[in-house]
Design a protein around this motif. Sequence first.
Motif, PDB file in Angstrom:
ATOM      1  N   SER A 147      -7.487   2.732   2.471  1.00 59.78           N
ATOM      2  CA  SER A 147      -7.187   3.558   2.009  1.00 59.78           C
ATOM      3  C   SER A 147      -6.826   2.231   0.566  1.00 59.78           C
ATOM      4  CB  SER A 147      -5.442   3.326   2.666  1.00 59.78           C
ATOM      5  OG  SER A 147      -5.418   1.610   2.849  1.00 59.78           O
ATOM      6  N   ASP A 148      -6.639   1.092   1.000  1.00 60.12           N
ATOM      7  CA  ASP A 148      -7.216  -0.081  -0.099  1.00 60.12           C
ATOM      8  C   ASP A 148      -7.794   0.090  -0.766  1.00 60.12           C
ATOM      9  OD1 ASP A 148      -4.106  -0.802  -1.386  1.00 60.12           O
ATOM     10  OD2 ASP A 148      -4.099  -1.060   1.049  1.00 60.12           O
ATOM     11  N   LEU A 149      -9.215  -0.014  -0.166  1.00 59.63           N
ATOM     12  CA  LEU A 149     -10.269  -0.440  -0.573  1.00 59.63           C
ATOM     13  C   LEU A 149     -10.879   1.013  -1.209  1.00 59.63           C
ATOM     14  CD1 LEU A 149     -12.027  -1.928   2.163  1.00 59.63           C
ATOM     15  CD2 LEU A 149     -10.846  -2.587   0.406  1.00 59.63           C
ATOM     16  N   SER A 150     -10.358   1.672  -1.238  1.00 63.79           N
ATOM     17  CA  SER A 150     -11.066   2.614  -2.137  1.00 63.79           C
ATOM     18  C   SER A 150     -11.063   3.238  -4.144  1.00 63.79           C
ATOM     19  CB  SER A 150      -9.499   3.867  -2.160  1.00 63.79           C
ATOM     20  OG  SER A 150      -8.562   4.463  -2.245  1.00 63.79           O
ATOM     21  N   ALA A 151      -9.957   1.555  -3.570  1.00 55.25           N
ATOM     22  CA  ALA A 151      -9.336   1.907  -5.467  1.00 55.25           C
ATOM     23  C   ALA A 151     -10.847   0.165  -5.515  1.00 55.25           C
ATOM     24  CB  ALA A 151      -7.736   0.951  -5.527  1.00 55.25           C
ATOM     25  N   VAL A 152     -11.446  -0.293  -5.151  1.00 51.63           N
ATOM     26  CA  VAL A 152     -11.916  -1.757  -5.250  1.00 51.63           C
ATOM     27  C   VAL A 152     -13.207  -0.391  -5.117  1.00 51.63           C
ATOM     28  CG1 VAL A 152     -12.592  -3.140  -3.870  1.00 51.63           C
ATOM     29  CG2 VAL A 152     -10.908  -2.720  -3.502  1.00 51.63           C
ATOM     30  N   HIS A 153     -13.352   0.269  -3.945  1.00 49.68           N
ATOM     31  CA  HIS A 153     -14.905   1.559  -4.603  1.00 49.68           C
ATOM     32  C   HIS A 153     -15.030   1.832  -6.043  1.00 49.68           C
ATOM     33  CE1 HIS A 153     -17.555   3.445  -2.992  1.00 49.68           C
ATOM     34  NE2 HIS A 153     -16.787   5.113  -3.517  1.00 49.68           N
ATOM     35  N   ALA A 154     -13.915   2.377  -5.544  1.00 48.35           N
ATOM     36  CA  ALA A 154     -13.903   2.961  -7.690  1.00 48.35           C
ATOM     37  C   ALA A 154     -14.404   2.316  -8.646  1.00 48.35           C
ATOM     38  CB  ALA A 154     -12.428   3.393  -7.997  1.00 48.35           C
ATOM     39  N   VAL A 155     -14.171   0.492  -8.264  1.00 46.73           N
ATOM     40  CA  VAL A 155     -14.351  -0.090  -9.650  1.00 46.73           C
ATOM     41  C   VAL A 155     -16.505  -0.573  -8.956  1.00 46.73           C
ATOM     42  CG1 VAL A 155     -12.376  -0.835 -10.218  1.00 46.73           C
ATOM     43  CG2 VAL A 155     -13.828  -1.996  -8.617  1.00 46.73           C
ATOM     44  N   GLU A 205       0.297  -1.265  -0.034  1.00 43.24           N
ATOM     45  CA  GLU A 205       0.442  -0.165   0.144  1.00 43.24           C
ATOM     46  C   GLU A 205       0.839   0.963   0.238  1.00 43.24           C
ATOM     47  OE1 GLU A 205      -1.489   3.429   2.000  1.00 43.24           O
ATOM     48  OE2 GLU A 205       0.094   2.590   2.601  1.00 43.24           O
ATOM     49  N   GLU A 206       1.851   0.821   0.519  1.00 47.29           N
ATOM     50  CA  GLU A 206       2.909   2.145   1.307  1.00 47.29           C
ATOM     51  C   GLU A 206       3.121   3.173  -0.412  1.00 47.29           C
ATOM     52  OE1 GLU A 206       2.829   4.306   3.445  1.00 47.29           O
ATOM     53  OE2 GLU A 206       2.609   2.678   5.319  1.00 47.29           O
ATOM     54  N   SER A 207       3.540   2.098  -1.288  1.00 45.81           N
ATOM     55  CA  SER A 207       4.691   2.881  -2.422  1.00 45.81           C
ATOM     56  C   SER A 207       3.226   2.925  -3.428  1.00 45.81           C
ATOM     57  CB  SER A 207       5.229   2.076  -3.563  1.00 45.81           C
ATOM     58  OG  SER A 207       6.309   1.997  -1.974  1.00 45.81           O
ATOM     59  N   GLY A 208       1.955   2.815  -3.092  1.00 43.07           N
ATOM     60  CA  GLY A 208       0.565   3.134  -4.311  1.00 43.07           C
ATOM     61  C   GLY A 208      -0.363   2.816  -4.273  1.00 43.07           C
ATOM     62  N   LEU A 209      -0.907   2.010  -2.740  1.00 43.50           N
ATOM     63  CA  LEU A 209      -1.591   1.479  -3.681  1.00 43.50           C
ATOM     64  C   LEU A 209      -1.874  -0.224  -3.902  1.00 43.50           C
ATOM     65  CD1 LEU A 209      -4.582   4.291  -3.360  1.00 43.50           C
ATOM     66  CD2 LEU A 209      -3.636   2.628  -1.232  1.00 43.50           C
ATOM     67  N   PHE A 210      -0.536  -0.986  -4.138  1.00 43.96           N
ATOM     68  CA  PHE A 210      -0.518  -1.901  -5.436  1.00 43.96           C
ATOM     69  C   PHE A 210      -1.345  -3.080  -5.213  1.00 43.96           C
ATOM     70  CE2 PHE A 210       3.339   0.789  -6.536  1.00 43.96           C
ATOM     71  CZ  PHE A 210       3.456   0.931  -7.987  1.00 43.96           C
ATOM     72  N   GLY A 211      -1.236  -3.395  -3.879  1.00 43.02           N
ATOM     73  CA  GLY A 211      -2.027  -4.643  -3.649  1.00 43.02           C
ATOM     74  C   GLY A 211      -3.948  -4.131  -3.609  1.00 43.02           C
ATOM     75  N   GLY A 212      -4.016  -2.618  -2.993  1.00 42.27           N
ATOM     76  CA  GLY A 212      -5.752  -2.726  -3.613  1.00 42.27           C
ATOM     77  C   GLY A 212      -6.229  -2.709  -4.802  1.00 42.27           C
ATOM     78  N   PHE A 213      -4.894  -2.094  -5.709  1.00 39.27           N
ATOM     79  CA  PHE A 213      -5.193  -2.013  -7.620  1.00 39.27           C
ATOM     80  C   PHE A 213      -5.186  -3.958  -8.283  1.00 39.27           C
ATOM     81  CE2 PHE A 213      -4.575   2.346  -7.612  1.00 39.27           C
ATOM     82  CZ  PHE A 213      -5.331   3.305  -7.652  1.00 39.27           C
TER      83      PHE A 213
END
Length: 480
Positions: free
Chosen positions: A404-412, A331-339
């Motif tokens: 944080s990571d779920l913001s990427a999941v929320h976006a889809v 997550e720290e370097s750019g939400l890679f796990g969330g994306f």
Amino acid sequence: MPRFVVLTSLFLLTASTLHAAQESAPTLIPQPAIEQASLLREQALNDNVAYAIIEGLTTEVGQRLAGSENDLKAREWMIAKFKALGFDKVWTEPVSYPKWVRRSESAEIVEPFAQPLVLTALGGSAATPVDGLTTEVVAFDSLDAMKAAEDYKVRGKIVYVGIPRMHALPDGRDYGPGSSVRVQGPELAAAKGAAAFLLRSVGSDENRLAHTGMTKFSDPAKAIPAAALSNPDADQLERILKRGKPVKIHLALDCGVEGRYTGANVIAEITGSRRPNEYFLTGGHLDSWDPGTGAIDDAAGVAITTAAANLIGQLPKRPARSIRVVAFANEESGLFGGFAYAAQHHLEIGKAVLGAESDGGADRILKVTASVKPEARGAIDQIAAALKPLGIEYDPAAGGSGGSDLSAVHAVGMAGLSLHQDTSRYFEWHHTANDTLDKVDPGQLRQNVAAYAVSMYLAAEAEGDFGSAPGAFATEKDSH
């Protein structure tokens, strides 16, 4: 019209009407589930599993810089912990990202008043030459001021941006402006020909410890050395600059990107009793920055959500839906796990009926917000009422991405529930060597576990959905 055509048309009309009625029917939580959640809440307030997880992860693994040797150790540790706690399913999904390494860092003012500086390289920073670089500093009080400067005033120099010091606030609202300077500033300085970039640490403390964090270079080949000064050292540099004499700094950073690395999200699930293919999505990020041991950022989040799911798994009767916990990668370097999770699951995102991630430390949750379909507001009201005894307020006017990571999941398309923690202390230690186990208050930690356990359970028992569907919240402005 033939009779079978009439019947077929009538059937289709009835089915369409029924589907529309189901879509518009309110989502509500049955009273027996509300009563069970009350018992679960009290049980969580006496549960110490979350603290044991943080203690174990920070003691037996320590720092978990993405792509480091401890990255794999942390994954193996988490897989073993999920299995030991009795989760029904445990698996991993690959996550690929650039591998950034930190070896050493130092700096000193050489003119006009020689003295050392305390700083830390930002994730994504390039290295200086082997012997370091020594050059004049040009200072700005904002990113906009640097953008407006003519390139010749910046070229070949070390740019310093003296952002305002953060204040210790419960909602952490000062972090966003400062972190945007940290993320964007180095690349903008590089485009003007700067030799390196420094900024005041994005933190609310007065300790002589620098706060690291990511920066972003669209083209890593054009990266420049970039670092954050501790707050006292930023104060000192600014005082020297005000003397009106040219200031030269010697900067030596040994760090940089070394190819790509494939890590993984670690996923575990408590299987639901009646609708097992639908699930509440939760978790925290498993990686951390390397100066400390990542206790509050984010061993706490992984521990809170794991412990809450564990309590639900021990109930005599499982909720209708499953509980899925993800220990997200990098997550720290750019939400890679969330994306990566969003990319892999976006077509079936409707199965993730609601999501809430913990990534704000271990202090008390103060507020809950949500982004759901209008028909599900009643169920969120019920969840908020069940959280009220924990001292958690509800803001129905604000949205929530889930974290944080779920913001990427929320976006889809995932419906989001955000449980906002008190960050008054968090940004004193965030991304520093002070992010250690002693900063975790066991009582406040248990309040978090109780809040997540209640929210997970009630959402998993809800009759109706919360609006998750591909693209459902694409136009929403995130307010987490």
